[in-house]
Motif scaffolding. Structure first.
Motif, PDB file in Angstrom:
ATOM      1  N   ASP A   6     -28.936 -34.158   0.913  1.00  0.00           N
ATOM      2  CA  ASP A   6     -28.946 -33.583   2.259  1.00  0.00           C
ATOM      3  C   ASP A   6     -30.038 -32.514   2.261  1.00  0.00           C
ATOM      4  OD1 ASP A   6     -27.799 -31.095   1.295  1.00  0.00           O
ATOM      5  OD2 ASP A   6     -25.816 -31.996   1.449  1.00  0.00           O
ATOM      6  N   ALA A   7     -30.159 -31.746   3.318  1.00  0.00           N
ATOM      7  CA  ALA A   7     -31.251 -30.770   3.442  1.00  0.00           C
ATOM      8  C   ALA A   7     -31.231 -29.696   2.358  1.00  0.00           C
ATOM      9  CB  ALA A   7     -31.212 -30.118   4.822  1.00  0.00           C
ATOM     10  N   GLU A   8     -30.048 -29.381   1.808  1.00  0.00           N
ATOM     11  CA  GLU A   8     -29.934 -28.314   0.810  1.00  0.00           C
ATOM     12  C   GLU A   8     -29.697 -28.814  -0.613  1.00  0.00           C
ATOM     13  OE1 GLU A   8     -27.599 -28.149   3.596  1.00  0.00           O
ATOM     14  OE2 GLU A   8     -29.194 -27.188   4.719  1.00  0.00           O
ATOM     15  N   THR A   9     -29.380 -30.081  -0.767  1.00  0.00           N
ATOM     16  CA  THR A   9     -28.929 -30.592  -2.062  1.00  0.00           C
ATOM     17  C   THR A   9     -29.785 -31.752  -2.556  1.00  0.00           C
ATOM     18  OG1 THR A   9     -26.687 -30.062  -1.322  1.00  0.00           O
ATOM     19  CG2 THR A   9     -26.900 -31.374  -3.345  1.00  0.00           C
ATOM     20  N   ALA A  10     -30.272 -31.624  -3.784  1.00  0.00           N
ATOM     21  CA  ALA A  10     -30.988 -32.714  -4.448  1.00  0.00           C
ATOM     22  C   ALA A  10     -29.983 -33.501  -5.273  1.00  0.00           C
ATOM     23  CB  ALA A  10     -32.086 -32.168  -5.355  1.00  0.00           C
ATOM     24  N   GLU A  11     -30.090 -34.818  -5.233  1.00  0.00           N
ATOM     25  CA  GLU A  11     -29.250 -35.667  -6.077  1.00  0.00           C
ATOM     26  C   GLU A  11     -30.066 -36.102  -7.284  1.00  0.00           C
ATOM     27  OE1 GLU A  11     -26.521 -39.701  -6.109  1.00  0.00           O
ATOM     28  OE2 GLU A  11     -27.646 -39.223  -4.299  1.00  0.00           O
ATOM     29  N   LEU A  12     -29.617 -35.695  -8.466  1.00  0.00           N
ATOM     30  CA  LEU A  12     -30.305 -36.055  -9.699  1.00  0.00           C
ATOM     31  C   LEU A  12     -29.941 -37.483 -10.076  1.00  0.00           C
ATOM     32  CD1 LEU A  12     -29.863 -32.807 -11.835  1.00  0.00           C
ATOM     33  CD2 LEU A  12     -31.515 -33.305 -10.027  1.00  0.00           C
ATOM     34  N   LYS A  13     -30.946 -38.230 -10.521  1.00  0.00           N
ATOM     35  CA  LYS A  13     -30.771 -39.642 -10.853  1.00  0.00           C
ATOM     36  C   LYS A  13     -31.582 -39.975 -12.100  1.00  0.00           C
ATOM     37  CE  LYS A  13     -29.295 -42.330  -8.091  1.00  0.00           C
ATOM     38  NZ  LYS A  13     -27.993 -42.928  -7.941  1.00  0.00           N
ATOM     39  N   ARG A  14     -31.243 -41.079 -12.714  1.00  0.00           N
ATOM     40  CA  ARG A  14     -32.037 -41.705 -13.778  1.00  0.00           C
ATOM     41  C   ARG A  14     -32.360 -40.804 -14.952  1.00  0.00           C
ATOM     42  NH1 ARG A  14     -30.078 -45.111 -11.361  1.00  0.00           N
ATOM     43  NH2 ARG A  14     -31.044 -46.522  -9.872  1.00  0.00           N
ATOM     44  N   GLY A  49     -37.189 -26.242  -2.586  1.00  0.00           N
ATOM     45  CA  GLY A  49     -36.374 -25.607  -1.563  1.00  0.00           C
ATOM     46  C   GLY A  49     -34.901 -25.972  -1.572  1.00  0.00           C
ATOM     47  N   TYR A  50     -34.477 -26.762  -2.535  1.00  0.00           N
ATOM     48  CA  TYR A  50     -33.057 -27.101  -2.621  1.00  0.00           C
ATOM     49  C   TYR A  50     -32.271 -25.915  -3.193  1.00  0.00           C
ATOM     50  CZ  TYR A  50     -34.392 -31.954  -1.811  1.00  0.00           C
ATOM     51  OH  TYR A  50     -34.879 -33.113  -1.269  1.00  0.00           O
ATOM     52  N   THR A  51     -31.046 -25.754  -2.722  1.00  0.00           N
ATOM     53  CA  THR A  51     -30.200 -24.665  -3.213  1.00  0.00           C
ATOM     54  C   THR A  51     -29.093 -25.170  -4.140  1.00  0.00           C
ATOM     55  OG1 THR A  51     -28.776 -24.817  -1.268  1.00  0.00           O
ATOM     56  CG2 THR A  51     -30.607 -23.235  -1.188  1.00  0.00           C
ATOM     57  N   GLY A  52     -28.944 -26.466  -4.238  1.00  0.00           N
ATOM     58  CA  GLY A  52     -27.931 -27.035  -5.112  1.00  0.00           C
ATOM     59  C   GLY A  52     -28.327 -28.428  -5.559  1.00  0.00           C
ATOM     60  N   VAL A  53     -27.629 -28.899  -6.588  1.00  0.00           N
ATOM     61  CA  VAL A  53     -27.846 -30.252  -7.087  1.00  0.00           C
ATOM     62  C   VAL A  53     -26.499 -30.961  -7.223  1.00  0.00           C
ATOM     63  CG1 VAL A  53     -30.059 -29.903  -8.259  1.00  0.00           C
ATOM     64  CG2 VAL A  53     -27.961 -29.362  -9.449  1.00  0.00           C
ATOM     65  N   PHE A  54     -26.567 -32.261  -7.139  1.00  0.00           N
ATOM     66  CA  PHE A  54     -25.412 -33.148  -7.231  1.00  0.00           C
ATOM     67  C   PHE A  54     -25.833 -34.282  -8.147  1.00  0.00           C
ATOM     68  CE2 PHE A  54     -23.559 -37.159  -5.751  1.00  0.00           C
ATOM     69  CZ  PHE A  54     -22.210 -36.862  -5.776  1.00  0.00           C
ATOM     70  N   LEU A  55     -24.905 -34.802  -8.913  1.00  0.00           N
ATOM     71  CA  LEU A  55     -25.192 -35.985  -9.716  1.00  0.00           C
ATOM     72  C   LEU A  55     -23.909 -36.724 -10.016  1.00  0.00           C
ATOM     73  CD1 LEU A  55     -24.297 -35.464 -12.923  1.00  0.00           C
ATOM     74  CD2 LEU A  55     -26.300 -34.016 -12.861  1.00  0.00           C
TER      75      LEU A  55
END
Length: 174
Positions: free
Chosen positions: A73-81, A109-115
């Motif tokens: 989403d606009a604030e969250t990067a999804e880590l992959k691979r 500019g992301y404030t959080g990450v998800f994986l």
């Protein structure tokens, strides 16, 4: 042993083929076709700047590990691979990739990450827990339980980023 360096690539770069094959070969060995029924459709542009990236860790011209992120989403990067060549495990390479992805996501500019990781990847679970990721599941349960309905086999994690990247922290080649 020479120093490893990060390099950003397109996820379609031909030199990625061997390491991508290694990743999916390992997934197949661990899970068979478990995740095939709801395989994610992924688009190359998701992993391109400014909202995504795909990096490799190289040593002496060889790709030894990789990782990517895309916008969740606009604030969250999804880590992959995030993956390390199997013959080079237990050297801290996955942690180096994880830290680099976090750094780049924060710069973007992301404030959080998800994986997510699979229910049969205890080494990945240990890595994420030890690096401050908050599990979105009960870590006291047998992970195999997450392969049964109503679950989908994915173990989810979240982490807030520091939001204070220091100048000169970059250690990459483009």
């Amino acid at each position: 042993m020479s120093q490893a360096q990060f390099r950003q690539l397109s996820p379609e770069a031909p030199e990625l083929a061997p390491i991508i094959e290694g990743l999916f070969g390992e997934y197949s060995a661990r899970y068979g076709d478990f995740f095939a029924r709801d395989a994610e459709v992924e688009l190359t542009e998701w992993y391109l700047p400014p909202r995504g990236t795909f990096v490799v860790l190289e040593r002496e011209g060889e790709i030894i590990a990789m990782g990517a992120y895309k916008a969740l989403d606009a604030e969250t990067a999804e880590l992959k691979r995030i993956w390390t060549r199997s013959d080079l495990r237990r050297q801290g390479l996955a942690l180096q990739v994880l830290v680099e992805l976090e750094r780049r996501a924060e710069l973007a500019g992301y404030t959080g990450v998800f994986l997510t990781t699979g229910f049969r990847q205890p080494e990945a679970v240990r890595l994420y827990l030890s690096h401050g990721y908050q599990p979105q599941f009960d870590i006291t349960r047998n992970p195999e339980e997450y392969s049964l309905p109503p679950h989908d086999g994915r173990l989810r994690f979240r982490k807030l980023l520091n939001q204070h990247v220091t100048a000169g922290a970059a250690h990459e080649t483009q």
